[in-house]
Design an enzyme around this catalytic site. Structure first.
Site, PDB file in Angstrom:
ATOM      1  N   TYR A 114      -5.390  -7.763  -3.077  1.00 57.09           N
ATOM      2  CA  TYR A 114      -5.994  -6.922  -2.040  1.00 57.09           C
ATOM      3  C   TYR A 114      -5.910  -7.665  -0.715  1.00 57.09           C
ATOM      4  O   TYR A 114      -6.727  -8.529  -0.415  1.00 57.09           O
ATOM      5  CB  TYR A 114      -7.436  -6.599  -2.412  1.00 57.09           C
ATOM      6  CG  TYR A 114      -8.177  -5.774  -1.377  1.00 57.09           C
ATOM      7  CD1 TYR A 114      -7.561  -4.719  -0.711  1.00 57.09           C
ATOM      8  CD2 TYR A 114      -9.514  -6.039  -1.065  1.00 57.09           C
ATOM      9  CE1 TYR A 114      -8.238  -3.963   0.235  1.00 57.09           C
ATOM     10  CE2 TYR A 114     -10.207  -5.285  -0.133  1.00 57.09           C
ATOM     11  CZ  TYR A 114      -9.567  -4.252   0.515  1.00 57.09           C
ATOM     12  OH  TYR A 114     -10.239  -3.503   1.451  1.00 57.09           O
ATOM     13  N   ASP A 154      -3.284  -3.059  -3.206  1.00 57.64           N
ATOM     14  CA  ASP A 154      -3.371  -2.598  -1.828  1.00 57.64           C
ATOM     15  C   ASP A 154      -2.972  -3.768  -0.940  1.00 57.64           C
ATOM     16  O   ASP A 154      -3.784  -4.637  -0.655  1.00 57.64           O
ATOM     17  CB  ASP A 154      -4.796  -2.126  -1.536  1.00 57.64           C
ATOM     18  CG  ASP A 154      -4.986  -1.677  -0.098  1.00 57.64           C
ATOM     19  OD1 ASP A 154      -3.993  -1.663   0.663  1.00 57.64           O
ATOM     20  OD2 ASP A 154      -6.131  -1.343   0.267  1.00 57.64           O
ATOM     21  N   HIS A 268      -7.296   6.139  -1.864  1.00 56.87           N
ATOM     22  CA  HIS A 268      -5.980   5.723  -2.342  1.00 56.87           C
ATOM     23  C   HIS A 268      -5.639   6.499  -3.615  1.00 56.87           C
ATOM     24  O   HIS A 268      -6.526   6.976  -4.323  1.00 56.87           O
ATOM     25  CB  HIS A 268      -5.969   4.227  -2.685  1.00 56.87           C
ATOM     26  CG  HIS A 268      -6.156   3.322  -1.519  1.00 56.87           C
ATOM     27  ND1 HIS A 268      -5.137   2.570  -0.971  1.00 56.87           N
ATOM     28  CD2 HIS A 268      -7.271   3.018  -0.793  1.00 56.87           C
ATOM     29  CE1 HIS A 268      -5.601   1.855   0.033  1.00 56.87           C
ATOM     30  NE2 HIS A 268      -6.890   2.100   0.165  1.00 56.87           N
TER      31      HIS A 268
END
Length: 277
Positions: A114, A154, A268
């Protein structure tokens, strides 16, 4: 004879909220073997309680409570896992988790990552570059550790103009800054290079682009504001980056975009890849 392995990754934007909105239904129907989560924003007992006893859960919470957090859930327990990234004085907690899994008689290494969202011209952007620097240093060691490795999550950068619907309006914004995109040039190859996404750069393969081809998207994140989701004004910032050895075993790539705005359980969408190990 190969073993089918389904690996999914998603920024859940708070796992407790995601389950309240329907994530459990998606997961029950998707037959996932390994699930990487980002922005968990919960305690380990929350994650295990929501997923249930059939999942083995590794979780690296953020230093700041209620922020970030990455996890990997699997049907089989990992043989080993690692959480360190970067120099000793660099706080990567809640943003980088590696684990090794057995599949089809081989070991597959999975990373849930992330990357900071950043903010141009602020200390937040400095931290983002520090993380990307550490990631760039770690990638060659990961590939050397195991030829079957995937870094996913992500990553908060749209690499190419194809990856953002409104790219012209974002060239000075975090997520599409030239300096950020240059990291991905080094990871997978630069746009326009003959070897782009074919083992160029550090050799990693962007499976989303390999399967989609030279088309806009498919996007994985949409702003909650306005009609971004309805008009598909999105960003492709969630990735599965694979070593060439593992990329060669990928058989399908899907972005599980919700059918409608009110059916979303995160801002997302999951990225799901099938591998024949």
């Amino acid at each position: 004879m190969s073993t089918a392995l389904r690996i999914a990754s998603v920024n859940v934007n708070g796992v407790r909220a995601a389950f309240r909105k329907g994530m459990g239904d998606w997961l029950a129907a998707r037959d996932v073997d390994i699930l990487a989560l980002q922005e968990v924003r919960a305690a380990t007992e929350d994650v295990t309680g929501l997923l249930g006893d059939e999942w083995d859960v590794l979780h690296d919470a953020a230093t700041a409570k209620g922020r970030a957090g990455v996890a990997i859930a699997s049907r089989k327990a990992a043989s080993i896992h690692r959480v360190t990234l970067g120099d000793d004085d660099f706080d990567s907690a809640g943003r980088w988790l590696e684990a090794d899994y057995e599949a089809g008689g081989r070991i597959v290494t999975v990373v849930s990552a992330y990357v900071h969202s950043g903010s141009a011209g602020t200390p937040k952007q400095v931290e983002k570059y520090r993380f990307l620097d550490a990631m760039e240093q770690r990638l060659p060691a990961l590939a050397e550790h195991n030829e079957l490795t995937v870094v996913m999550g992500d990553l908060n950068v749209g690499h190419r103009t194809l990856d953002i619907k409104n790219w012209k309006g974002n060239v000075k914004n975090a997520g599409f800054l030239p300096e950020e995109r240059a990291y991905f040039d080094r990871f997978v190859g630069a746009e326009g290079d003959e070897d782009y996404n074919a083992g160029g750069g550090l050799g990693w393969v962007d499976l989303g682009r390999r399967f989609a081809g030279e088309v806009p998207g498919p996007y994985t994140w949409w702003s909650q504001r306005g009609k971004a989701f309805d008009t598909d004004t999105g960003w492709r910032i969630d990735y599965q980056l694979a070593t060439p050895g593992l990329a060669a075993l990928a058989t399908s790539y899907t972005v599980d975009r919700a059918a409608a705005y009110d059916q979303r359980w995160s801002d997302h969408s999951p990225v799901v890849v099938d591998y024949a190990i």
